[in-house]
Design an enzyme around this catalytic site. Structure first.
Site, PDB file in Angstrom:
ATOM      1  N   ASP A 145      47.315  42.088  40.519  1.00 26.93           N
ATOM      2  CA  ASP A 145      48.165  41.521  41.566  1.00 26.93           C
ATOM      3  C   ASP A 145      48.645  40.109  41.243  1.00 26.93           C
ATOM      4  O   ASP A 145      49.415  39.532  42.005  1.00 26.93           O
ATOM      5  CB  ASP A 145      47.443  41.522  42.924  1.00 26.93           C
ATOM      6  CG  ASP A 145      46.173  40.684  42.926  1.00 26.93           C
ATOM      7  OD1 ASP A 145      45.853  40.080  41.890  1.00 26.93           O
ATOM      8  OD2 ASP A 145      45.497  40.648  43.973  1.00 26.93           O
ATOM      9  N   HIS A 187      45.459  31.406  47.404  1.00 26.62           N
ATOM     10  CA  HIS A 187      44.482  32.054  46.515  1.00 26.62           C
ATOM     11  C   HIS A 187      44.413  31.399  45.132  1.00 26.62           C
ATOM     12  O   HIS A 187      43.427  31.608  44.417  1.00 26.62           O
ATOM     13  CB  HIS A 187      44.819  33.534  46.336  1.00 26.62           C
ATOM     14  CG  HIS A 187      44.728  34.341  47.599  1.00 26.62           C
ATOM     15  ND1 HIS A 187      43.606  34.359  48.392  1.00 26.62           N
ATOM     16  CD2 HIS A 187      45.642  35.151  48.204  1.00 26.62           C
ATOM     17  CE1 HIS A 187      43.822  35.144  49.434  1.00 26.62           C
ATOM     18  NE2 HIS A 187      45.046  35.641  49.343  1.00 26.62           N
ATOM     19  N   ASP A 222      45.979  33.298  57.838  1.00 27.94           N
ATOM     20  CA  ASP A 222      46.332  34.468  57.036  1.00 27.94           C
ATOM     21  C   ASP A 222      45.202  35.487  57.111  1.00 27.94           C
ATOM     22  O   ASP A 222      44.022  35.122  57.218  1.00 27.94           O
ATOM     23  CB  ASP A 222      46.562  34.042  55.588  1.00 27.94           C
ATOM     24  CG  ASP A 222      47.155  35.133  54.728  1.00 27.94           C
ATOM     25  OD1 ASP A 222      48.386  35.166  54.583  1.00 27.94           O
ATOM     26  OD2 ASP A 222      46.378  35.960  54.209  1.00 27.94           O
ATOM     27  N   TYR A 356      53.969  41.143  55.092  1.00 26.81           N
ATOM     28  CA  TYR A 356      54.603  42.162  54.262  1.00 26.81           C
ATOM     29  C   TYR A 356      55.332  43.233  55.058  1.00 26.81           C
ATOM     30  O   TYR A 356      55.890  44.149  54.470  1.00 26.81           O
ATOM     31  CB  TYR A 356      53.543  42.762  53.323  1.00 26.81           C
ATOM     32  CG  TYR A 356      52.855  41.667  52.543  1.00 26.81           C
ATOM     33  CD1 TYR A 356      53.483  41.076  51.449  1.00 26.81           C
ATOM     34  CD2 TYR A 356      51.628  41.157  52.955  1.00 26.81           C
ATOM     35  CE1 TYR A 356      52.890  40.028  50.766  1.00 26.81           C
ATOM     36  CE2 TYR A 356      51.027  40.110  52.280  1.00 26.81           C
ATOM     37  CZ  TYR A 356      51.658  39.544  51.187  1.00 26.81           C
ATOM     38  OH  TYR A 356      51.075  38.491  50.519  1.00 26.81           O
TER      39      TYR A 356
END
Length: 399
Positions: A145, A187, A222, A356
């Site tokens: 990813d 991240h 998030d 998303y």
């Protein structure tokens, strides 16, 4: 002297055509993206990287070459290939919110600015990943990813530059609230990419805010734990990090247990509030308000960073919580009330993050910007007609 009224808050929206396009280069921001993470980028115009601004991709196989049909095919193709941030920006513009904020155009961050967090060797591989060995890519987690794609370093520097621009607006006193919806790459670590994140703009912006305001509080809603941001400030008592996220076996990134509270001098300055997919909206909002208000009173931050991911919405394909847009707006209102509407204003930097279901993300972030700009009543009840109007059926409701 009377305290400032809420409507006097100065809101800066950091955005530009090039920032939006650079941000949408990441394949996760495209509905058409194959497993090799390639389709999203190739659908983008190349002018942001220095190429032509013209769309040369008319359907060559069509028998009807009339100008009207060619333009219609281009519009359909743009709707199909459009990235998330382009869709968000279009709805914010169509809703009239650009008249309620100051728009500032950013520039990409320099490599020197990125080195405030990221190792130079990592940035070098990111900029020349085509020449890197499989071992080097694995070492920096540039796989799966976080697989790199053409112009990935420029993509990351544009996002970092926008959040640094937002921080500079606050540091200069030019705004009370500064927003970069293309940001929120929580991240990324100092030498590690992860979860579509390559450069951690949140950490870079928080460091910039520290220079002017001292103590910085970062609150992240998030659905995924902000592991990269947490690691950066794990040993610091000058930055308080709070993450509200989903945590269950097998759910990315697998960190963020409530027992993780910081280390050394940072003990107690790292707060994790995990939820499961069975958690209801009321429980989330109760926890958010209590933890945020208590932490705000305890820490007395000089500035606040709000990482406003919207992948905790119940319709999100990568999320798992049950939040509605109203809940994200409610969190925004709580933060605004403490930071901006009180007797002492605390500068507030707001970023995007995950999200998303693109139509849901666009509607939610449009409402967030309206809340920040005290312009909720001016929003239309229905999505205004614009280029991506067809995405919002069958209800076409904005709020």
């Amino acid at each position: 002297m009377d305290p400032p009224k809420p409507e006097d808050a100065r809101v800066t929206l950091v955005t530009s055509r090039n920032l939006v396009r650079a941000s949408d280069a990441v394949p996760a921001h495209h509905r058409i993206a194959d497993v090799r993470h390639g389709r999203g980028l190739t659908a983008l115009p190349e002018d942001v990287w220095g190429g032509s601004d013209e769309d040369e991709s008319a359907d060559e196989d069509s028998a009807d070459k009339s100008p009207e049909r060619v333009r219609a095919r281009k519009r359909r193709r743009r709707r199909c290939d459009a990235g998330r941030n382009e869709i968000v920006q279009a709805l914010i513009t169509a809703s009239g919110l650009l008249n309620r904020v100051k728009v500032v155009e950013p520039q990409p961050a320099s490599l020197e600015a990125a080195r405030a967090l990221h190792e130079d060797a990592y940035l070098q591989v990111l900029g020349a990943f085509e020449e890197a060995s499989r071992e080097e890519l694995m070492a920096y987690n540039l796989v799966d990813d976080a697989a790199p794609f053409p112009h990935v370093l420029q993509h990351a520097l544009w996002i970092a530059g926008a959040s640094l621009c937002a921080a500079a607006e606050l540091a200069a006193g030019s705004a009370d609230i500064a927003v970069n919806l293309c940001g929120g790459r929580h991240h990324a670590g100092s030498s590690r990419a992860s979860g579509f994140c390559f450069v951690n703009d949140i950490v870079l912006a928080a460091q910039e805010l520290q220079r002017r305001f001292g103590r910085v509080m970062i609150v992240d809603i998030d659905v995924h734990h902000g592991d990269g941001t947490e690691r950066a400030f794990l040993h610091s008592n000058k930055v308080l990090t709070i993450s509200f996220h989903q945590r269950e076996p097998g759910f990315f990134p697998g960190t963020g247990d409530s027992s993780c509270r910081g280390k050394g001098k940072g003990e107690g300055y790292n707060v994790n509030v995990p939820f499961t997919h069975e958690s209801d909206r009321a429980a989330f909002l109760f926890a958010f308000e209590k933890v945020f208000r208590d932490s705000f009173a305890f820490f007395s931050p000089g500035a606040v960073v709000f990482v406003c991911g919207v992948d905790a919405l119940k319709a999100d394909p990568r999320g798992g919580l049950s939040l509605e847009a109203e809940d994200i707006v409610a969190c925004t209102r709580i933060i605004r009330e403490l930071c901006v509407d009180g007797p002492t204003r605390v500068p507030l930097l707001v970023t995007g993050a995950g999200g998303y279901d693109f139509a849901a993300a666009a509607k939610t972030w449009t409402r967030v910007v309206a809340e920040l700009a005290n312009a909720q009543s001016s929003l239309p009840e229905d999505v205004p007609e614009h280029e991506f109007f067809e995405m919002y059926g069958p209800s076409w409701r904005l709020r």
